[in-house]
Each structure stands twice: as structure tokens, then as C-alpha cells.
Write a protein that holds these residues in place. Structure first.
Motif, short mmCIF file in Angstrom:
data_model
loop_
_atom_site.label_atom_id
_atom_site.label_comp_id
_atom_site.label_asym_id
_atom_site.label_seq_id
_atom_site.Cartn_x
_atom_site.Cartn_y
_atom_site.Cartn_z
N LEU A 1 20.95 3.11 7.19
CA LEU A 1 21.01 4.26 8.10
C LEU A 1 20.80 3.88 9.56
O LEU A 1 20.70 4.75 10.42
CB LEU A 1 19.98 5.31 7.67
N SER A 2 20.76 2.59 9.83
CA SER A 2 20.71 2.12 11.22
C SER A 2 21.73 1.02 11.46
O SER A 2 21.63 0.28 12.44
CB SER A 2 19.30 1.60 11.56
N TYR A 3 22.71 0.91 10.56
CA TYR A 3 23.74 -0.12 10.70
C TYR A 3 25.03 0.51 11.22
O TYR A 3 25.85 1.03 10.47
CB TYR A 3 24.00 -0.81 9.36
N GLY A 4 25.16 0.52 12.53
CA GLY A 4 26.36 1.10 13.15
C GLY A 4 26.37 2.61 13.19
O GLY A 4 27.31 3.22 13.69
N ILE A 5 25.32 3.23 12.69
CA ILE A 5 25.14 4.68 12.75
C ILE A 5 23.71 4.95 13.19
O ILE A 5 22.82 4.14 12.93
CB ILE A 5 25.43 5.38 11.40
N VAL B 1 18.04 8.64 15.75
CA VAL B 1 17.72 8.57 17.17
C VAL B 1 17.31 9.95 17.69
O VAL B 1 18.06 10.93 17.57
CB VAL B 1 18.90 8.02 17.99
N ASP B 2 16.09 10.07 18.20
CA ASP B 2 15.52 11.31 18.75
C ASP B 2 15.35 12.41 17.70
O ASP B 2 15.17 13.58 18.06
CB ASP B 2 16.37 11.82 19.92
N LYS B 3 15.42 12.06 16.42
CA LYS B 3 15.24 13.05 15.36
C LYS B 3 13.75 13.21 15.06
O LYS B 3 13.01 12.24 14.90
CB LYS B 3 15.96 12.61 14.10
N LYS C 1 14.71 4.52 16.45
CA LYS C 1 14.27 5.32 17.59
C LYS C 1 14.03 6.79 17.25
O LYS C 1 14.42 7.70 17.98
CB LYS C 1 15.27 5.20 18.75
N ALA C 2 13.38 7.03 16.10
CA ALA C 2 13.05 8.40 15.72
C ALA C 2 11.87 8.90 16.54
O ALA C 2 11.14 8.13 17.16
CB ALA C 2 12.73 8.47 14.24
N ARG C 3 11.68 10.20 16.53
CA ARG C 3 10.49 10.81 17.15
C ARG C 3 9.54 11.19 16.02
O ARG C 3 9.76 12.19 15.33
CB ARG C 3 10.87 12.03 17.97
N LEU D 1 10.35 3.25 11.94
CA LEU D 1 11.08 4.35 12.55
C LEU D 1 11.09 4.27 14.08
O LEU D 1 11.95 4.86 14.73
CB LEU D 1 10.48 5.69 12.12
N ASP D 2 10.15 3.53 14.62
CA ASP D 2 10.07 3.35 16.07
C ASP D 2 10.87 2.14 16.56
O ASP D 2 10.90 1.84 17.75
CB ASP D 2 8.60 3.18 16.49
#
Length: 202
Positions: free
Chosen positions: A92-96, A100-102, A133-135, A127-128
Motif C-alpha cells: 500500500l506504499s508501492y507506487g500508490i 498520505v495525510d489520512k 506519511k499517515a496522520r 505509518l510515519d
């Protein structure tokens, strides 16, 4: 009404973390719609030569992007999150970049006393990371220890103090979602930064 994703942080068929999310989906149905999402069908992560993502990964990413927030319930294996959850987050962080900011709330259940405290701490670090880059909602651990005894035959939490604690944390999470939804000025830049990040670059 907020639409939330409840991400089951294990591929186990029987999990008290899934039970916890099921309880939350029913208990808070007057406040939010919580859709449980499984990760058990994610293939083992390996960078595809074509960068084409598996259909299940794209499906889950789309649900996360469309949601107002995400609740992740994680067990604790060897003082960290499950291999299945780590694998899912890698996809879920590979090219997508759906995280981010969720706004993200972390919960956890375990058979012992600590209730996945170390796993939750590790998950916050993941997650950080630059690719996610989640919130993550701060100071909000919900730790369900002795989880095999925590639910009755109707999948209700039996400890009234735990119910009250979860109620308050969930109310805070809804407020946290409202706050973070207003902090989107840098969202495009954050997406671009995640896209451009690579551990291989010097």
C-alpha cells in the motif's frame, strides 16, 4: 456520517482483533460506517518488474483513499506487528499513496496483559515513514489485554471501563478526522514527496 475503514491487521481466520473491529462497527454504527477490510489475500510483497499492482491491493487502496479515516487493529507477534500487516503496508506504499495525510486510529488486542502495546508503537513508526506519511492520532492507545475473555457470546465487550475508554477515544478520533481534513494545504506536496522518495537514491 463518517465512512471509515477497519483494517484487520492479521491473516488469521480467528482473531480477537477482527472481533474488536466487528464490535466497533456495531457499537458505533450511529456515529460512523466502519467497513472491515481484510489483508489475508495480499500476495507476498516482491517488487513486480512491471510495477503492476495486484487487484486486491488496488481495491483496498481505493477504499482507503475514499474513506474519511482508517482504524487499524494489530496483534503483537515478537514485540511487533504481524508479517501480514507489514506486507500489506509495503504493497500500500508501492507506487500508490492512500495513507498520505489520512487520519489513522490504532487499536490492538492480545491474549496477554499488554494488549499489543509494542506492536502499536512500531506501527506508529511505520505509518510515519516517508512512503506512508499517515496522520496518526496521538496519545490514543486502546489496548485490549486478555482478549480471549474480553467478549461475551454476543461479541460485546464485557468490561464497562474498557467500553467507556473506547467510546472516548473514538469520539476523539472523529474530532481528529475533522481537524486533519482542514490540514490539506500541503497534501499535493506530500504526495509528490512520497512519490519521489527512494531508499536507493543517493
Amino acid at each position: 456520517m463518517k465512512k471509515l475503514i477497519g483494517l484487520v491487521g492479521t491473516n488469521s481466520d480467528k482473531s480477537t482483533n477482527r472481533q474488536l473491529l466487528q464490535y466497533m462497527s456495531q457499537h458505533f454504527d450511529h456515529l460512523a460506517e466502519i467497513e472491515l477490510v481484510e489483508i489475508k489475500d495480499f500476495p507476498l510483497f516482491d517488487k513486480p518488474d512491471t510495477k503492476e499492482l495486484p487487484a486486491i491491493v488496488k481495491e483496498v487502496a481505493a477504499k482507503i483513499e475514499a474513506a474519511d479515516g482508517v482504524i487499524i487493529s494489530t496483534p503483537e507477534y515478537d514485540h511487533t506487528i504481524t508479517a501480514a500487516l507489514s506486507n500489506a503496508l509495503a504493497w500500500l506504499s508501492y507506487g500508490i499513496y492512500p495513507f498520505v495525510d489520512k487520519a489513522v486510529m490504532i487499536t490492538g488486542a492480545s491474549y496477554g496483559k499488554l494488549g499489543s502495546s509494542r506492536a502499536q508503537q512500531h506501527l506508529r513508526q511505520i505509518l510515519d515513514s516517508p512512503e506512508l506519511k499517515a496522520r496518526i492520532m496521538p496519545s490514543s492507545e486502546f489496548l485490549l489485554g486478555y482478549s480471549l475473555q474480553a467478549f461475551d457470546e454476543n461479541n460485546q465487550l464485557v468490561d464497562a471501563e474498557k467500553v467507556e475508554q473506547l467510546d472516548r477515544i473514538f469520539d476523539d478520533f472523529l474530532f481528529f478526522i475533522s481537524i486533519t481534513s482542514q490540514l490539506m494545504t500541503a497534501h499535493a506536496a506530500n504526495i509528490k514527496e512520497a512519490e519521489n522518495f527512494s531508499w536507493d537514491k543517493k
